[in-house]
Design an enzyme around this catalytic site. Structure first.
Site, short mmCIF file in Angstrom:
data_model
loop_
_atom_site.label_atom_id
_atom_site.label_comp_id
_atom_site.label_asym_id
_atom_site.label_seq_id
_atom_site.Cartn_x
_atom_site.Cartn_y
_atom_site.Cartn_z
N ASP A 287 -21.28 -49.86 77.94
CA ASP A 287 -22.55 -49.17 77.70
C ASP A 287 -22.45 -48.18 76.54
O ASP A 287 -23.32 -47.33 76.38
CB ASP A 287 -23.01 -48.45 78.96
CG ASP A 287 -21.98 -47.43 79.46
OD1 ASP A 287 -20.87 -47.40 78.91
OD2 ASP A 287 -22.30 -46.70 80.41
N ARG B 28 -22.29 -56.14 84.87
CA ARG B 28 -23.46 -55.62 84.15
C ARG B 28 -23.70 -56.53 82.95
O ARG B 28 -23.41 -56.18 81.81
CB ARG B 28 -23.25 -54.18 83.71
CG ARG B 28 -23.09 -53.22 84.87
CD ARG B 28 -23.35 -51.79 84.46
NE ARG B 28 -22.39 -51.28 83.50
CZ ARG B 28 -22.42 -50.02 83.04
NH1 ARG B 28 -23.37 -49.20 83.44
NH2 ARG B 28 -21.53 -49.62 82.17
N ASP C 200 -8.49 -42.69 81.25
CA ASP C 200 -8.54 -42.11 79.91
C ASP C 200 -7.70 -40.84 79.83
O ASP C 200 -7.04 -40.58 78.82
CB ASP C 200 -9.99 -41.83 79.52
CG ASP C 200 -10.75 -41.10 80.62
OD1 ASP C 200 -10.17 -40.87 81.70
OD2 ASP C 200 -11.92 -40.75 80.40
N ASN D 17 -13.68 -57.29 84.90
CA ASN D 17 -12.99 -56.58 85.98
C ASN D 17 -13.54 -56.92 87.35
O ASN D 17 -13.12 -56.32 88.34
CB ASN D 17 -13.10 -55.07 85.75
CG ASN D 17 -11.79 -54.37 85.97
OD1 ASN D 17 -10.73 -54.97 85.91
ND2 ASN D 17 -11.84 -53.08 86.23
#
Length: 919
Positions: free
Chosen positions: A746, A672, A833, A697
């Site tokens: 983002d 992205r 996470d 990645n």
């Protein structure tokens, strides 16, 4: 007519005719000349007059030439329009000329200012150069003064002993071997790094008798150990594996002793050698009994008192999982605290103490005084009485239903298969372990197996017999995980177990699980623990833990990063220094040589976090009240000192115990580029930013023509080996600060929010400090845990897509946390996470800290991420339940604590005003 005729015919009067003709010609010429004169002179004058009076004529009705036709009127209006255009153009030209003169005047003034600025810049450069020279001279003078007042220290020269050097004289009795008289410290300098040489057992005769699984597991873990070296000449320690053997009795003690003394580096007495005998079965015999091991250390699971040398030999746990990892799905949870049975015991004693003493006269001859008392009969009677009283549900069986396992004399043999014993222990709150009746048998493989199985399934061990030597007893505080009760107190055992509170019981169970996972569970943990115990005894610090080498992707930079007005609009808040501070790495923490002793028990027994078993990290957590060894290790110096201040002074500097500190942004991205570039540009001008590490990645490299923004700090683009969310938490060697801001590509955070989060993290360096909070909940109908992202005043997790944490946790996540958790993250491409929140809560037993009232951090208009997938939340439900299985309990803790600053304006929805705000 007659005259005319006469003239034509040339009649009378020819002379008169000639005069008339001449006069007529003159008149014609004169008239022609006069006419031409009138036309050429008067007509242009008249035309010029009327043309000059054309503009003065009235447009409405004045007519210069009288009545005209329609076509003639159009021609006159066209002329009038042209005249007006001429006048308008003339006026504009005059105005432009005036502006040109004005601009020329301004340009002249600006040129004067530019010249003045150039002179100022030159003067400032000269002043800066002078200041640099002064600073350089001051630093040079400071170094000279320090050199005069401090002695020069250098690493000692390592003098290796000769190959056949015997070293210290042997002690009079080999049983009295201790480190001071049986270990050669000259081979292990403090700066040696603790090199270990491992013999290949296949090169010796006894290698053919070894259990293939044990030998294969030992070789695999030795090859991967950081201390193992192939250079035997520089080795500090020599390790040889002699058991477990496949069949009992195939290897005679005399033959084994002869082969040991023939080892290439035995040097007549075996000093600095470790003989390891791993037991995979409960009936493993004492292979090294009646074998003279000289000054070599012995590490095994069975010892007699006449054989064991305290502080020198090592009691190790049995190798149950030789070539396999523990299956966490089969391990029961640590809660509920109370299980079906209060305590259980199954066993059968094959031989009594009296018969054992009669058969082994050598033991009785070695003892002084009367033979020991046999408490087994009293133990049996007491435990049966507790069972018959039915005050609590207990299960004790002193006779095996099937054939008992082989055992040593006076030892309680194991009953049934391992799977059957584990199923019973899963129902037991406590597990009784009765030591052998012969006190000269200080530890046996059967007792070690019972201890291993109890810790594995969370049954708190209750050891009857204080004379027993538990594994690694000199470095582990077993009182935090087990109860060791003398046999004469067997009548008080029931009362003692009933008196333990649930919180104490849960703490012991959790500590036992930690000990089992860290030191007992696999071949790697056993071998690493043996080396760690010896290294700790001789006071050699651990080797630095490895950092992940960052493979940088070349990229072009130079695109001037713009300033987002939303990022820069901070009101009157001063976020940090006006000028961007150059990159400043956190001082690396170098473990002091004396810390091995001073921090001994805390490091080995703090659950969790095996600081000494695993190599130390350069960024161990720094507590505000501690003084750490920083820099080159020349002495203790404090971390920092606050300068106080308030208002602008407080805003412009960090202050506190670490007044100078920066953080590193770690940004994970996957194909992205536009979103990534926008996110990087938003970091332009962010105070206290050291560098940005972009974890690329994707297997596809960035576009070659991609121009990366120049944000004032280095941008490191790191290429990964595979697409994994675990790469977010790798301890990259390019991360030179303790503080890490993990952020998604983002994420959309303002500079004031980031700086506020950084300040809060500095006050709680051992916690995760972030923005979006989440929590877990118990699903009563399905009896499982759920992941919840609804807005709530209570939370238990902070998403690491926008959170600060200490780099120390990156090492634990990548190298210490169970591999099963990282495998599940790769399987679902999710939950990394949650895994980090589980880890930190498990380590600290504290919840994370949420800052500001943000509920989300996604940038508006960015492409959808993986979290928008429908299966995202279902996978997170599964992750939480699996992680609970791995840890054995739910480590996440709830909190209603949220940190807001009075310097920020918090806007809350009307339906969220009931949440508390701690300021």
């Amino acid at each position: 007519m007659t005259g005319y005729t006469m003239l034509r015919n040339g009649g009378v009067g020819n002379g008169g005719q000639t005069c008339v003709l001449r006069w007529s010609n003159r008149i014609r010429l004169t008239w022609l000349s006069f006419t031409l004169f009138i036309i050429l002179v008067f007509f242009p004058l008249i035309a010029h007059y009327y043309l000059t009076t054309l503009d003065e004529a009235d447009e409405a009705g004045k007519r210069i030439f009288g009545p005209r036709a329609g076509n003639e009127l159009c021609e006159v209006k066209h002329v009038l329009d042209l005249c007006r255009i001429r006048e308008s153009v003339s006026e504009e030209l005059l105005q432009l000329e005036a502006k040109r003169q004005e601009l020329n005047s301004e340009i002249a003034k600006l040129n004067l200012k530019i010249e003045a600025c150039k002179k100022s810049i030159e003067n400032a450069k000269q002043d800066l150069l002078q200041l640099k020279n002064v600073i350089s001279q001051t630093e040079h003078s400071y170094k000279e003064l320090m050199a005069q007042n401090q002695p020069k220290l250098s690493l000692p020269i390592r003098l290796l002993p000769e190959k056949d050097d015997i070293g210290l004289p042997p002690p009079k009795v080999l049983r009295s071997c201790r480190l001071h008289n049986c270990f050669d410290y000259s081979r292990c300098p403090l700066t040696s790094g603790f090199p270990v040489y491992v013999y290949d057992s296949d090169q010796f005769a006894f290698g053919s008798y070894l259990d293939p699984l044990v030998k294969q597991a030992f070789q695999a873990t030795a090859q991967a150990n950081v201390y193992v070296t192939e250079n035997a000449d520089i080795a500090c320690l020599y390790v040889i594996l002699v058991g477990e053997v496949q069949e009992l009795g195939v290897l005679r003690p005399a033959d084994l002793e002869k082969q040991l003394y023939s080892l290439p580096h035995w040097r007549t007495d075996g000093h600095n050698h470790v003989i390891i005998n791993l037991s995979r079965k409960s009936d493993t015999q004492n292979l090294l009994y009646n074998v003279s091991t000289g000054r070599a250390m012995v590490a095994q699971s069975t010892f007699y008192a006449a054989q064991y040398r305290p502080g020198f030999d090592l009691v190790v746990s049995p190798l149950v999982h030789a070539m396999s990892e523990p299956n966490f799905m089969e391990i029961p949870p640590q809660v509920p605290v109370k299980r079906k049975y209060l305590f259980t015991f199954q066993g059968e004693k094959i031989e009594s103490l009296r018969s054992s003493l009669q058969e082994a006269r050598s033991f009785e001859e070695e003892m002084e005084g009367d033979p020991p008392a046999d408490y087994d009969d009293r133990i049996i009677a007491t435990l049966k009485a507790v069972q018959d009283s039915k005050l609590d549900q207990v299960l004790v069986e002193f006779t095996c239903k099937n054939q008992p396992k082989p055992s040593l004399p006076t030892e309680w043999a194991l009953c049934g298969e391992r799977e059957d014993r584990l199923e019973l222990l899963k129902l037991s709150t406590f597990a009784l372990i009765i030591t052998p009746g012969d006190p000269r048998l200080v530890i046996s493989s059967g007792c070690a197996t019972r201890l291993f199985e109890a810790l594995e399934v969370g049954a708190v061990p209750v050891v009857l017999g204080e004379h027993v030597q538990l594994p690694y007893q000199d470095v582990l505080q077993w009182s935090e995980a087990a109860l060791v009760v003398p046999k004469p107190r067997v009548t008080e055992v029931h009362f003692l177990l009933r008196s333990l509170s649930d919180s104490d019981l849960l703490a012991m169970r959790r500590q036992g699980r930690f000990l089992w996972e860290t030191y007992f569970s696999t071949a790697d943990s056993i071998f690493s623990t043996v080396l760690a115990v010896i290294r700790t005894r001789i006071q050699i610090p651990a080797a630095p833990i490895r950092e992940e080498a960052a493979a940088e992707i070349p990229h072009r930079s130079g695109k001037a990063a713009g300033t987002d007005p939303n990022m820069a609009d901070n009101g009157d808040l001063d976020l940090g220094p006006v000028e961007t501070e150059p990159p400043y790495a956190s001082p690396k923490y170098l473990r002091n040589f004396t810390l091995t002793v001073t921090d001994f028990y805390r490091s080995w027994n703090s659950a969790p976090g095996p600081f000494h078993l695993f190599p130390h990290t350069p960024f161990d957590p720094v507590l505000p009240s501690e003084a750490k060894f920083l820099g080159s290790g020349t002495g203790f110096r404090p971390i920092g000192g606050g300068a106080g201040g308030s208002g602008k002074e407080f805003q412009a500097s960090l202050g506190g115990n670490v007044p100078r500190e920066q953080f590193t942004v770690v940004m994970l991205t996957y194909e992205r580029e536009e979103v990534l570039m926008n996110s990087l540009e938003r970091l332009n001008g962010l105070p206290y930013l050291n560098k940005v590490v972009v974890v690329w990645n994707s297997p596809k490299l960035p576009s070659e023509d991609l121009l990366w923004p120049d944000i004032g700090v280095p941008i490191m683009v790191v290429r990964t080996e595979k697409n994994s969310l675990n790469n977010r938490f790798l301890p990259w060697n390019e991360i030179e600060t303790e503080a890490i801001l993990s952020i998604d590509d983002d994420a959309h955070l303002r500079h004031d929010e980031i700086m506020f989060g950084f300040r809060v993290w500095r006050e709680a360096r051992d916690r995760i400090v972030g923005f979006p909070g989440r929590y877990h909940a118990w699903d009563i109908p399905h009896q499982s845990w759920l992941y919840n992202s609804n807005y709530s005043c209570e939370l238990s997790m902070v998403l690491t897509g926008a959170a600060f944490f200490h780099k120390y946790y990156a090492y634990l996540y990548s190298y210490v946390m169970p591999q099963a958790i990282r495998d599940m993250v790769d399987e679902y491409i999710n939950c990394e996470d949650i895994a980090m929140n589980f880890l930190v809560s498990h380590i600290t037993r504290k919840p994370p800290i949420k800052v500001t009232s943000r509920w989300t951090f996604r940038c508006p208009g960015c492409p959808q991420a993986l979290s928008h997938d429908d299966s995202h939340f279902h996978e997170r439900h599964k992750c939480i339940n699996f992680f609970v299985k791995v840890y054995g309990y739910m480590p996440l803790l709830y909190t209603q604590f949220r940190v807001d600053s009075v310097l920020f304006k918090t806007r809350l929805p009307h339906d969220k005003t009931k949440c508390f705000k701690f300021i």
